[in-house]
Design an enzyme around this catalytic site. Structure first.
Site, PDB file in Angstrom:
ATOM      1  CG  ASP A  76      -0.098  -2.342   1.364  1.00 10.31           C
ATOM      2  OD1 ASP A  76      -0.591  -2.607   2.472  1.00 10.31           O
ATOM      3  OD2 ASP A  76      -0.476  -2.886   0.313  1.00 10.31           O
TER       4      ASP A  76
ATOM      5  CB  THR B 139      -6.344   1.605   0.539  1.00 13.74           C
ATOM      6  OG1 THR B 139      -5.217   0.932  -0.016  1.00 13.74           O
ATOM      7  CG2 THR B 139      -7.351   0.589   1.065  1.00 13.74           C
TER       8      THR B 139
ATOM      9  CD  GLU C 157      -9.064  -7.740   1.040  1.00 11.58           C
ATOM     10  OE1 GLU C 157      -9.646  -6.847   0.400  1.00 11.58           O
ATOM     11  OE2 GLU C 157      -7.883  -8.067   0.808  1.00 11.58           O
TER      12      GLU C 157
END
EC number: 3.2.1.-
Length: 901
Positions: free
Chosen positions: A270, A468, A123
């Protein structure tokens, strides 16, 4: 029986194609996007800054340590004004140059990166490092324009390098995979770090580093960051499953062993796939494209079942790993656009759009029949991202309308006085006191770009790649000086024919010369009931033709019914994985009237499913407690949605089993004197479960067990399912009814054949033998001369069959169809409001409320009077042999469970 994919396909233009949106309307919607952004951003600055995130319900900032812990979610917070950094390049894109300049000054003066706090490497990389690099890219672009940011001297880049150096200790592993967490001040070594003990990380966590780290290396000239990111990607590639070319979800960072072997394109994996393709775009290294194409071929072979994307096991890619999808896979159609594979992108996006229209937002997870699995929605932007890219690729105004839907739902359901609040439950509309930073970083970028004209955008977005987190990195980095990576040691198995690959990105302006093409692909995916395009009922002349087939009367093994389906343009199609699709081609119906009958038939099937859906129930247990089993054998059984709720019974229901006559239980019980006070054994088929229950209850039974008539079926290979009611009230059914597949049912029948009197306990879970035999001697002293059952206490609760996964039974395994015996195909009704592609675990019973009557009127194979004792084809295994098989099954299950959990 394998689950059934119910796919309603309506071919032919039932609605007129969408009209082009006017420039004025696009301008209005673009301005509305800006107003929504202002509402969210200004409330963050007014009520939350310098905290990491805004709490929009209580109008205050979320400071880690001052609010109750939310677990792993809080690992994104590092006391570094997360939302402000994540929003920097959004400000520039939305032409808020003054606000951007002010925000950069705030970041430089207020933000510290040396806090003694443990954060997520993943993150922090995509949000903070990416935000700083995106902000730096925008600052450089504005400075070169000569009007803004003339004072800027790469300060954001210096902060980015400082943060990159603080993340590097996480990569100090033998594999090169990073630890999932790092202490910004102390790294990962030593007790003061409060981290560094983790052994596992997700594939996306380790594989979503390359864009930010490579950009940092090429901006600064320091190759160490790109080298570490490449090493992590190389290790993941080496550890892929070589037969399926898929990767698992979680990996051990030291050994490289896969901890979770399920593979999909959603949560946990993903952005690994996304970064392989985008690394090729940004860096120009063909190796990344080769790897992506190899993975992509396997995804399309095993995971993609258009329009669905279902997780599989990497070692057994034909075996589904779950019956639901998570919302993070909504990014995948956008990635397919970048790849140039537009057809499946359109199909999957349409499925997601139908789910969005059904629930207002994408639930965090939803079943294959589009019902809610996890009800939260934290304002994720992935669907908006794919909507934008599909509009870019097709120019179809349909995607502008999809964007309008997203905006309308945000304003109607998520907007609150202090910003936008995440949805705690999309079904009830309840809110959660959170507004994640990615909402400002991504959502408003994609919505703005969707409606903006080229002259509304202050720079050419084609010169950048989106990370992303939607941060903007310039493609010019591919030309920046960098240390060349070491030569790849490719094995012969990795060499591929170059002709299989597109070595350049597709020119989206030339993909679709025919603007109607996307609409043609979408139509088969849409729901039959489109409330925006109602279809009037066709006129049917009195006396002309027979009445149309009703869904409640349909039986899949009835040749006359199959012929009626054919005339309505409905067909049954076998899929490669053993499932079947129920498909309607309106143009293949024999007449317009028949086509409308087919539409109504499909609608009725969905309505029946909606009526029968109830809250999912866990599996039940059937425990054989009589000699010589004494509680050691436990059969995993499927529950019923009616009758006695065994979970509310402390003792369960105990009794001797007796085979009902007729065995189907579809008419009055002939041997009622033997059934009374006993648990009746019934064969599946020919009528509704509720009807069977009523007949044995009238005969005085205290419970019932329905045994599957599909030879070879087993809970080893098929998910358990719930027996549905008959569409009417089942309050009159007061006894418990459980379901056994053929293999488990045969265990019970063989025991009955050999010992004549078999006593079982029906309960919500297996009972301890001490509880079953309280006040009595345990089995060892009850049996004389029977050494084969003098087993240790540890074996008392050995299960006879492979138990089901501890994961709750998916909604798609609940609604079942009664199609009678020997039905070659199985069809399950679907919900009226769902999008058409729906997978339903349908072991062929319980199709409709009125099915008992036609079943009785049209008998099938005459097996009603057959007793299992007279079945010469049944297994002749002894109980000892069966017990040996059960033990082997149990050991196999334990190993599989160890692999998967």
């Amino acid at each position: 029986m394998p689950p059934v994919l119910f796919l309603l396909i309506l071919l032919g233009a039932l609605c007129s194609p969408g009209q082009a949106m006017s420039r004025e309307e696009k301008q209005r919607l673009k301005n509305q996007v800006v107003e929504m952004f202002d509402h969210a951003y200004q409330n963050y600055m007014d009520h939350a800054y310098p905290a990491d995130e805004l709490m929009p319900l209580t109008c205050r900032g979320r400071v880690r340590g001052l609010e109750p812990s939310r677990g792993d979610i809080d690992d994104a917070l590092g006391k570094f004004s997360l939302t402000l950094i994540d929003t920097l390049d959004t400000l520039v894109l939305l032409n808020k140059t003054t606000e951007f300049e002010d925000a950069v000054r705030r970041v430089l003066s207020d933000v510290r990166l040396d806090n003694d706090i443990v954060v997520s490497v993943f993150e922090t990389n995509i949000r903070v490092l990416g935000g700083l690099l995106g902000g730096h890219s925008m600052a450089v672009m504005l400075k070169e324009g000569g009007q803004h940011m003339q004072w800027y001297q790469d300060e954001l880049l210096h902060m980015a390098k400082d943060l990159g150096l603080r993340l590097l200790p996480a990569f100090n592993t033998s594999s090169g995979l990073p630890y999932p967490r790092v202490n910004l001040k102390h790294g990962v070594r030593g007790p003061e770090t409060r981290t560094g003990t983790e052994t596992d990380t997700c594939t996306a966590c380790a594989g979503t580093i390359i864009l930010e780290f490579a950009a940092l290396s090429r901006f600064t000239g320091d190759p160490v960051f790109e080298a570490h990111a490449r090493r992590a990607l190389d290790f993941l590639w080496e550890k892929r499953q070589r037969n399926s070319n898929l990767v698992g979800t979680t990996i051990n960072i030291h050994s490289g062993e896969w901890v979770r072997r399920d593979s999909g394109v959603g949560a946990g994996i993903d952005s690994y796939y996304e970064y392989l393709l985008k690394a090729y775009v940004l860096l120009g290294d063909d190796l990344f494209l080769e790897r992506f194409n190899i993975h992509y071929a396997s995804i399309m072979k095993y995971i993609s079942q258009p329009p669905l994307l279902l997780d599989v096991h990497i070692h057994k890619p034909l075996l589904p790993a779950r019956t639901w999808m998570d919302s993070l896979l909504a990014f995948f159609p956008g990635l397919q656009v970048l790849k140039g594979d537009i057809r499946p992108a359109i199909e999957t996006h349409e499925m997601l759009y139908q789910v969005t229209k059904k629930h207002n937002f994408l639930p965090e997870a939803f079943t294959t029949d589009f019902r809610v699995h996890w009800a939260q929605h934290p304002l994720r932007p992935e669907f908006a991202e794919s909507t934008y890219f599909l509009y870019k690729a097709t120019g179809d105004p349909y995607y502008l309308e999809a964007g309008r839907t997203i905006m309308d739902n945000l304003n109607r359901f998520a907007r609150v006085p202090c910003g936008f609040a995440a949805m705690k439950d999309v079904r009830t509309g309840s809110h959660e006191d959170r507004m994640d930073s990615f909402f400002l970083a991504e959502m408003f970028k994609y919505l703005f770009l969707l409606f903006a004209e080229p002259d509304d955008i202050p720079f050419d977005v084609e010169d950048y790649v989106f990370t992303t987190e939607a941060h903007l990195l310039p493609l010019s980095l591919s030309m920046a000086p960098h240390s060349s990576p070491a030569p790849s040691n490719r094995t012969s198995e990795e060499e591929l024919d170059d002709s299989n690959f597109d070595w350049t990105c597709p020119n989206t302006h030339l993909l679709f010369p025919d603007p109607a093409f996307p609409r043609i692909l979408r139509e088969p995916i849409r729901s039959a009931v489109d409330k925006s395009c109602p279809r009037p009922a066709p006129y049917r002349e009195p006396g002309m033709g027979r009445p149309p087939l009703r869904a409640q009367d349909f039986m899949a093994n009835n040749p006359e019914h199959l012929e009626l389906l054919r005339r309505m343009g409905v067909s049954l199609i076998h899929l490669k994985d053993g499932r079947v699709q129920l498909v309607q081609h309106a143009t293949q119906a024999v007449s317009a009237v028949a086509a409308e009958d087919g539409v109504r038939f499909m609608q009725e099937m969905m309505e029946l499913s909606s009526q029968q859906q109830k809250e999912q129930l866990p599996p039940r247990a059937i425990q054989i407690v009589s000699h010589p089993f004494f509680g050691r054998v436990v059969l995993t059984a499927g529950p019923a949605q009616f009758g006695t709720d065994l979970s509310k019974s402390s003792t369960g229901v105990r009794g001797f089993v007796t085979v009902a006559e007729p065995y189907s239980g579809c008419s009055e019980i002939a041997n009622a004197e033997y059934i009374q006070g006993h648990i009746a054994l019934l064969q599946r088929g020919q009528c509704m479960f509720a009807e069977k229950a009523r007949h044995i209850q009238k005969a005085g039974a205290i419970g019932g067990i329905v045994i599957d008539d599909n030879e070879g079926s087993s809970s080893d290979t098929a998910p358990l399912f719930q027996m549905a009611g008959d569409g009417r009230s089942t309050d009159d059914v007061t006894l418990p009814l459980l379901f056994l597949f053929h293999k488990e049912g045969n265990i019970l029948l063989e025991a009955l054949k050999e010992y004549r009197e078999v006593e079982v306990l029906l309960s919500d879970k297996a009972r301890d033998r001490a509880a079953i035999f309280k006040g009595k001697p345990l089995p060892g002293s009850l049996i004389e001369g029977s050494g084969d059952v003098q087993e240790t206490e540890e074996d008392c609760l050995t299960e006879a069959t492979t138990p089901t996964s501890h994961e709750p039974i998916g909604q798609s395994q609940m609604s079942t169809l009664e199609l009678g015996d020997s039905a070659p195909e199985e069809v399950s009704p679907v919900d009226e409001d769902t999008s058409p592609a729906e997978e339903v675990g349908a072991p062929k019973e319980e199709a409709s409320p009125a099915e008992a009557e036609p079943a009785a009127a049209q008998p099938q194979e005459d097996r009603d009077s057959e007793k299992p004792e007279e079945d010469t084809d049944s297994s002749s295994q002894s109980v000892d042999e069966l017990l040996a098989d059960w033990q082997e099954d149990l050991e196999a299950f334990k190993q599989m469970e160890k692999d998967e959990l």
